[in-house]
Each structure stands twice: as structure tokens, then as C-alpha cells.
Motif scaffolding. Structure first.
Motif, PDB file in Angstrom:
ATOM      1  N   ALA A 169       1.018  -0.988   0.342  1.00  0.00           N
ATOM      2  CA  ALA A 169       0.322  -0.475  -0.025  1.00  0.00           C
ATOM      3  C   ALA A 169       0.800   1.126  -0.214  1.00  0.00           C
ATOM      4  O   ALA A 169       0.346   2.000  -0.523  1.00  0.00           O
ATOM      5  CB  ALA A 169      -0.416   0.284   1.312  1.00  0.00           C
ATOM      6  N   ALA A 170       1.930   1.197   1.025  1.00  0.00           N
ATOM      7  CA  ALA A 170       2.897   2.738   0.978  1.00  0.00           C
ATOM      8  C   ALA A 170       3.767   2.821  -0.441  1.00  0.00           C
ATOM      9  O   ALA A 170       3.844   3.987  -0.789  1.00  0.00           O
ATOM     10  CB  ALA A 170       3.152   2.655   2.189  1.00  0.00           C
ATOM     11  N   ALA A 171       3.986   1.351  -1.096  1.00  0.00           N
ATOM     12  CA  ALA A 171       4.858   1.501  -2.618  1.00  0.00           C
ATOM     13  C   ALA A 171       4.422   2.119  -3.528  1.00  0.00           C
ATOM     14  O   ALA A 171       4.888   2.535  -4.421  1.00  0.00           O
ATOM     15  CB  ALA A 171       5.137  -0.363  -2.634  1.00  0.00           C
ATOM     16  N   GLY A 172       3.228   1.025  -3.730  1.00  0.00           N
ATOM     17  CA  GLY A 172       1.922   1.500  -4.551  1.00  0.00           C
ATOM     18  C   GLY A 172       0.482   2.610  -4.517  1.00  0.00           C
ATOM     19  O   GLY A 172       0.144   2.946  -5.873  1.00  0.00           O
ATOM     20  N   GLY A 173       0.618   2.764  -3.682  1.00  0.00           N
ATOM     21  CA  GLY A 173      -0.638   3.644  -3.690  1.00  0.00           C
ATOM     22  C   GLY A 173      -1.927   2.550  -3.512  1.00  0.00           C
ATOM     23  O   GLY A 173      -2.680   3.415  -3.822  1.00  0.00           O
ATOM     24  N   HIS A 174      -1.969   2.006  -2.978  1.00  0.00           N
ATOM     25  CA  HIS A 174      -3.172   0.828  -2.827  1.00  0.00           C
ATOM     26  C   HIS A 174      -3.883   1.176  -2.069  1.00  0.00           C
ATOM     27  O   HIS A 174      -3.571   0.724  -0.937  1.00  0.00           O
ATOM     28  CB  HIS A 174      -3.051  -0.616  -3.327  1.00  0.00           C
ATOM     29  CG  HIS A 174      -1.719  -1.024  -4.763  1.00  0.00           C
ATOM     30  ND1 HIS A 174      -2.105  -0.686  -6.504  1.00  0.00           N
ATOM     31  CD2 HIS A 174      -0.488  -1.216  -4.693  1.00  0.00           C
ATOM     32  CE1 HIS A 174      -1.292  -0.716  -6.723  1.00  0.00           C
ATOM     33  NE2 HIS A 174       0.363  -1.465  -6.305  1.00  0.00           N
ATOM     34  N   HIS A 175      -5.122   1.214  -2.390  1.00  0.00           N
ATOM     35  CA  HIS A 175      -5.714   0.828  -0.856  1.00  0.00           C
ATOM     36  C   HIS A 175      -5.889  -0.178  -0.306  1.00  0.00           C
ATOM     37  O   HIS A 175      -6.207  -0.824  -0.775  1.00  0.00           O
ATOM     38  CB  HIS A 175      -7.218   1.770  -1.274  1.00  0.00           C
ATOM     39  CG  HIS A 175      -7.527   2.632  -1.696  1.00  0.00           C
ATOM     40  ND1 HIS A 175      -7.370   3.425  -1.579  1.00  0.00           N
ATOM     41  CD2 HIS A 175      -8.047   2.733  -3.541  1.00  0.00           C
ATOM     42  CE1 HIS A 175      -7.415   4.992  -2.170  1.00  0.00           C
ATOM     43  NE2 HIS A 175      -8.033   4.577  -3.197  1.00  0.00           N
ATOM     44  N   LEU A 176      -6.279   0.243   0.854  1.00  0.00           N
ATOM     45  CA  LEU A 176      -5.877  -0.841   1.793  1.00  0.00           C
ATOM     46  C   LEU A 176      -7.718  -1.468   2.285  1.00  0.00           C
ATOM     47  O   LEU A 176      -8.167  -0.494   3.231  1.00  0.00           O
ATOM     48  CB  LEU A 176      -4.876  -1.195   2.213  1.00  0.00           C
ATOM     49  CG  LEU A 176      -4.534  -2.418   3.703  1.00  0.00           C
ATOM     50  CD1 LEU A 176      -4.224  -3.639   3.119  1.00  0.00           C
ATOM     51  CD2 LEU A 176      -3.129  -1.572   4.364  1.00  0.00           C
ATOM     52  N   LEU A 177      -7.823  -2.758   3.282  1.00  0.00           N
ATOM     53  CA  LEU A 177      -8.864  -3.443   3.981  1.00  0.00           C
ATOM     54  C   LEU A 177      -8.181  -4.539   5.231  1.00  0.00           C
ATOM     55  O   LEU A 177      -7.288  -5.501   3.978  1.00  0.00           O
ATOM     56  CB  LEU A 177     -10.016  -3.569   2.858  1.00  0.00           C
ATOM     57  CG  LEU A 177     -11.373  -4.496   3.969  1.00  0.00           C
ATOM     58  CD1 LEU A 177     -11.791  -3.410   4.427  1.00  0.00           C
ATOM     59  CD2 LEU A 177     -12.265  -4.741   3.304  1.00  0.00           C
ATOM     60  N   LEU A 178      -8.147  -4.575   6.127  1.00  0.00           N
ATOM     61  CA  LEU A 178      -8.037  -5.608   7.074  1.00  0.00           C
ATOM     62  C   LEU A 178      -9.096  -5.849   7.558  1.00  0.00           C
ATOM     63  O   LEU A 178      -9.702  -4.974   8.349  1.00  0.00           O
ATOM     64  CB  LEU A 178      -6.901  -4.492   7.502  1.00  0.00           C
ATOM     65  CG  LEU A 178      -5.625  -4.047   7.587  1.00  0.00           C
ATOM     66  CD1 LEU A 178      -4.685  -2.705   8.392  1.00  0.00           C
ATOM     67  CD2 LEU A 178      -4.236  -5.161   6.553  1.00  0.00           C
ATOM     68  N   VAL A 179      -8.778  -7.215   7.606  1.00  0.00           N
ATOM     69  CA  VAL A 179     -10.021  -7.403   8.704  1.00  0.00           C
ATOM     70  C   VAL A 179      -9.881  -8.486   9.478  1.00  0.00           C
ATOM     71  O   VAL A 179      -9.314  -9.394   9.097  1.00  0.00           O
ATOM     72  CB  VAL A 179     -11.436  -8.590   7.423  1.00  0.00           C
ATOM     73  CG1 VAL A 179     -12.783  -9.249   7.744  1.00  0.00           C
ATOM     74  CG2 VAL A 179     -12.080  -7.553   6.143  1.00  0.00           C
ATOM     75  N   GLY A 180      -9.940  -8.986  10.790  1.00  0.00           N
ATOM     76  CA  GLY A 180      -9.940  -9.728  11.771  1.00  0.00           C
ATOM     77  C   GLY A 180     -10.708  -9.621  13.250  1.00  0.00           C
ATOM     78  O   GLY A 180     -10.937  -8.090  12.871  1.00  0.00           O
ATOM     79  N   PRO A 181     -11.197  -9.795  14.056  1.00  0.00           N
ATOM     80  CA  PRO A 181     -11.457  -9.980  15.629  1.00  0.00           C
ATOM     81  C   PRO A 181     -10.740  -9.021  16.155  1.00  0.00           C
ATOM     82  O   PRO A 181      -8.858  -8.232  15.467  1.00  0.00           O
ATOM     83  CB  PRO A 181     -10.895 -11.521  15.948  1.00  0.00           C
ATOM     84  CG  PRO A 181      -9.300 -12.259  14.959  1.00  0.00           C
ATOM     85  CD  PRO A 181      -9.824 -11.708  13.621  1.00  0.00           C
TER      86      PRO A 181
END
Length: 521
Positions: free
Chosen positions: A207-219
């Protein structure tokens, strides 16, 4: 006698030319201000009167009419004070009109005649240059943060009397002050503190290198917020033009004082999930920029993403695609920049434990479907990187210590340098259009054969293929590979498996949550 002076009115983030006209008419002494000004602007009558008297100038003993033209343009703030005072002095014969010809003035007057900094100096300087003004007179504090442009002289001053003396040639303009040095960025979360979660760490680096949007899913407690906080330290410092725009935005909304150091650290905004659409995207009376614009060239972190109202989240879809927010009104349209890296974090279900091997989930399938229905399919499609995290990954860290932020940041910096060399505009891979991406991506023969596989076509729409190729190119840049190999495409496809699980089961698939991710070498 009629006198004029140039000024500017702020609408959104842009400034529009305004002509301050002053006419001394026969009649009882008075001061009338017209031109669609707000309450703080109308109070300029008292500020200008007191500033003229306390600076040693005589007040006109006639009716003073001040017009801010064009009359249908809304004017806000007290930045017209200096222009009004100078035009009054010209109209009353206390200042030679040729000295003020084609000059603009910007600044708020104190009652003693000193100049107080006003908001929006960057937009005013750019507007004055476009209008071919001879120069811009502004408070000394504002001059420190005004950009130097070819063909536009800047004249800093500390008071109204100093401005008049400099215009008449009896004194020199104040020297342009230097901005104080930028303060070092506060130390945030280091990636070394995040135990386990190899796929999450890899996604943050991508995400930091390419400017990609990020979704984190977890407990709860698996490290989603820590990874999002660590992402900020991986981003490179803002360049001068980017720092000027970010500082300008934060000054207009009152988050930064005029004359403060420029913000070279990318902004990090984390609004609460109860935020409205106006607070998140922008608008309202004014209109004003929202959190999406405040995170321009930085990170917008939406924690508890599924707790946001769906109509609010759907407002993000078009700005994330175009990189700007368009606020349309009956008589005006404002553009707010929004080149933002979006990071979302959410639980897999309302109770938070769906798919966790150590604690069972108490939600039924219907509740999980309702929970995930708040995140629409088109918005989920904007997340290039989708990571399913497990809580037991933190309890079983790798045998070797994880890489520190400084090591990963160096790899990110080198990858961004490769992107800038390949792309003349210097855009990162996540900001490239499909045509730009197809023109710069080189696939290896094996990757090209895998990319054209008919079995892959049903899994990916046109946008997904484009975004998958962008992530694969970022993986190649991080590996310093001149071509995109099959392993880069396969790893990029792993980060798109979450949305298929949601579309199929209405929630996170426990089998997907237990699937090991692809870790960085």
C-alpha cells in the motif's frame, strides 16, 4: 473621487479576483460596505476607521461607499481590510493612485493599524499571478508561507503605515521571513512491534509503495490498527508543492496557524464511524472540505468500517476513482483534491469472532449478511489489497525478528523511484489509469500466458483486472524486477480473494481466514 485596489475572495480552496472600489460621495459622514460580504467582512468598517485614525491618517469627512465587485460573488473573512484601507487613502488624496496601480492587497487590520495574517495566502498568490497583478501586498507573517512565483513580486509589511511609507518610497518593505524549520515527525508504531501477521505486513508495504487502498479484516486485537498506524512512517515526506497544498488545506479549516511550518509529513486522518457524509467528503454551508480532502497526499483510516452508514461510505466511491471531490451548488461548483490512501479496518462479524479458531462466533448468517451489506460491492472493489487476519498469528510469531520500519521504508522508497523513472508524471502504480498501466507494464512470457488464461477471465471484471495488474507491477518494483512474473500476478490475486468470499457467503469465509498468506521474502 473613485479609487480601486485588487483583492481576492476564497471559494473552497480557490481564490477569485475581487475589485475593491471606494467612492467619496457628498453627504453626511458615513461608511457603507456593499458586495455580498459576510458578518466578519461587514465589520471591516470599524476596523478600517480605527486603523486609519491610529496610523496617523485623516478620516474622510464625507460619505464613503465601498463596493466589493463582482457583487454576486460571496465574500468571507476579513482579508479585504488592507485593500479597503488603501483604496480609501487613494480616494481621499492621501496616497498617489499610480503607486497602487495593478497591485493586490491581502490582510486583516488590527485597530492599531498593524496587519494580522489571514487564511488562504496560497490561493491568493496563485490568483494574483493568473490575473497578471503587478505585486501582492500582504502581512509579513503570511509572506513566510507564500510561494515564490516568477513575475509576481511579494511585498511584506507589518502595519498599514509601513505599507503606505513603502508605496511612497520613504521606507523599505519588510524582509521576507523564513519559515521555522519543520518539526521532526513523532515516532509512531514501528513494524517491528507487530508480531506475526506476515500477510498484513506485506499488504502495508504494498500500500505504501504503490498507493493501493487497503482493507484489513480480523477479530479484535489482531493488530489492524497497529498496521494502519505503522503505514504512515513508510510514506515518503511530501515534496514542496504537495506540502504547500496540504498546509493550505489545513490552514483554511483552522488545523494549522498561519506562519507555522509547512506540513511535510503526510497527514493521517481517522474519523469516527458516526461521521456524516458532509464531515467525511465535504460540503455544508461554506462549503468546506471533509476528512477525505484533509487526508490529501496522506492516509484516511476508517476504523470499524462496517459500522459506518452505507450512504456515507458510498459517497467515497467516485472521489477515490477520480482523485477529487466535486461539490455542486446552484451557482457554483467547487473542486477539492482527494488523492488519498484509504485504509479500512473491520471485524468479520458483529461480535468480531467469526472464523476465529479460539473463540466461537455468536452471530447467525443473517446478522453477518446485514453487517457486510453496509460495505457495498463497488466500494469493496476499490480496495486493491484485502487481507484477512487471524488472532492466533500474533501468538505464534516467526522465528526470525520482523523487519523494522526503516528497512521496509527504504525498500518502499526505492520502489517509488522506479515508478517515477517509468512514469513521466511521477505517479505511483495505484494512481495510473488503465491506458497508462498497459503502456508501462511488461509481462514475462509465463505471466502473459497465465494472464490470458480463460479460467481467470470469469473471476475478474475490467476494473479488477486493471487493479490486479497495478498490484503486480508494485510487487515487481519492490523486487527490483524489470518485468512482471507469474508469481507477482499470483500473489496479487491472493489479495483479491476476500471480496469473492463476501459475495458468496455474505461474510468472511472461515476457511479463507485460515488460509496462510504470502509473506515477504
Amino acid at each position: 473621487m473613485l479609487a480601486c485596489c485588487g483583492a481576492a475572495a476564497l471559494l473552497g480552496l480557490e481564490a477569485h479576483p475581487v475589485v475593491v472600489e471606494v467612492d467619496l460621495a457628498p453627504g453626511l459622514p458615513g461608511f457603507q460596505l456593499v458586495g455580498l460580504s459576510d458578518a466578519s467582512g461587514r465589520d471591516a468598517r470599524e476596523r478600517v476607521r480605527s486603523a486609519l485614525r491610529n496610523s496617523g491618517f485623516r478620516l474622510p469627512q464625507s460619505r464613503v461607499v465601498v463596493s466589493l465587485a463582482p457583487a454576486d460573488l460571496p465574500k468571507q473573512g476579513a482579508s479585504f481590510d488592507l485593500a479597503i484601507a488603501l483604496a480609501v487613502l487613494v480616494a481621499s488624496g492621501q496616497l498617489d493612485p499610480s503607486r497602487l496601480q495593478a497591485h493586490w492587497a491581502f490582510g486583516e487590520l488590527c485597530l492599531d493599524g498593524s496587519l494580522r495574517p489571514a487564511q488562504g495566502v496560497l490561493a491568493v498568490v496563485l490568483a494574483a499571478q493568473r490575473a497578471a497583478a503587478s505585486g501582492l501586498i500582504l502581512p509579513q507573517t503570511n509572506a513566510s508561507e507564500a510561494p515564490l512565483l516568477d513575475g509576481l513580486p511579494l511585498y511584506p509589511a507589518s502595519s498599514l503605515s509601513a505599507v503606505v511609507a513603502a508605496l511612497q518610497g520613504t521606507a523599505l518593505w519588510c524582509p521576507r521571513p523564513q519559515l521555522p524549520p519543520a518539526q521532526p515527525a513523532p515516532v509512531g508504531v514501528d513494524l517491528q512491534q507487530v508480531l506475526g501477521q506476515s500477510q498484513g505486513r506485506r499488504a502495508v508495504e504494498l500500500a505504501a509503495a504503490g498507493g493501493h487502498h487497503l482493507l484489513l479484516v480480523g477479530p479484535p486485537g489482531c493488530g489492524k490498527t497497529m498496521l494502519a498506524s505503522a503505514l504512515l512512517a513508510l510514506l515518503p515526506p511530501l515534496e514542496n508543492e504537495q506540502a504547500l497544498m496540504v498546509s493550505h488545506i489545513h490552514t483554511l479549516v483552522g488545523l494549522r496557524a498561519a506562519g507555522a511550518p509547512l506540513l511535510h509529513q503526510p497527514p493521517f486522518r481517522a474519523p469516527h464511524h458516526s461521521s456524516t457524509a458532509v464531515a467525511l467528503v465535504g460540503g455544508g454551508l461554506g462549503p468546506r472540505p471533509g476528512e477525505l480532502t484533509l487526508a490529501h497526499h496522506g492516509v484516511l483510516f476508517l476504523d470499524e468500517l462496517a459500522e459506518f452508514r452505507r450512504p456515507v461510505l458510498d459517497q467515497l466511491r467516485q472521489p477515490l476513482e477520480s482523485g477529487e471531490v466535486l461539490i455542486a451548488r446552484a451557482k457554483q461548483a467547487l473542486h477539492f483534491p482527494s488523492e488519498t490512501l484509504l485504509v479500512g479496518a473491520t471485524n468479520p462479524c458483529p461480535c468480531g469472532w467469526w472464523g476465529d479458531p479460539r473463540q466461537g462466533c455468536c452471530c447467525g448468517q443473517h446478522r453477518r449478511q446485514q453487517y457486510w451489506s453496509r460495505i457495498s460491492g463497488p466500494l469493496l472493489d476499490r480496495f486493491d489489497l484485502q487481507v484477512s487476519m487471524r488472532s492466533d498469528a500474533c501468538a505464534n510469531p516467526a522465528s526470525s525478528p520482523p523487519e523494522a520500519t526503516a528497512v521496509v521504508a527504504g525498500r518502499v522508497h526505492r520502489a517509488r523511484q522506479r515508478m517515477q523513472q517509468r512514469n513521466p508524471e511521477g505517479r505511483c502504480n495505484g494512481r495510473l489509469t488503465a491506458a497508462q498501466l498497459n503502456g508501462c507494464v511488461q509481462l514475462s512470457p509465463e505471466a502473459d500466458s497465465w494472464w490470458r488464461d480463460e479460467q481467470l477471465a470469469p473471476l475478474l471484471s475490467g476494473r479488477r483486472r486493471h487493479r490486479l495488474l497495478a498490484v503486480a507491477q508494485t510487487l515487481a518494483d519492490l523486487a527490483a524486477s524489470p518485468v512482471v512474473d507469474q508469481q507477482h500476478l499470483a500473489e496479487a490475486l491472493v489479495f483479491r480473494s476476500l471480496e469473492r468470499s463476501v459475495a458468496r457467503d455474505g461474510g468472511l469465509d472461515p476457511g479463507l481466514a485460515g488460509r496462510p498468506g504470502v509473506a515477504a521474502d
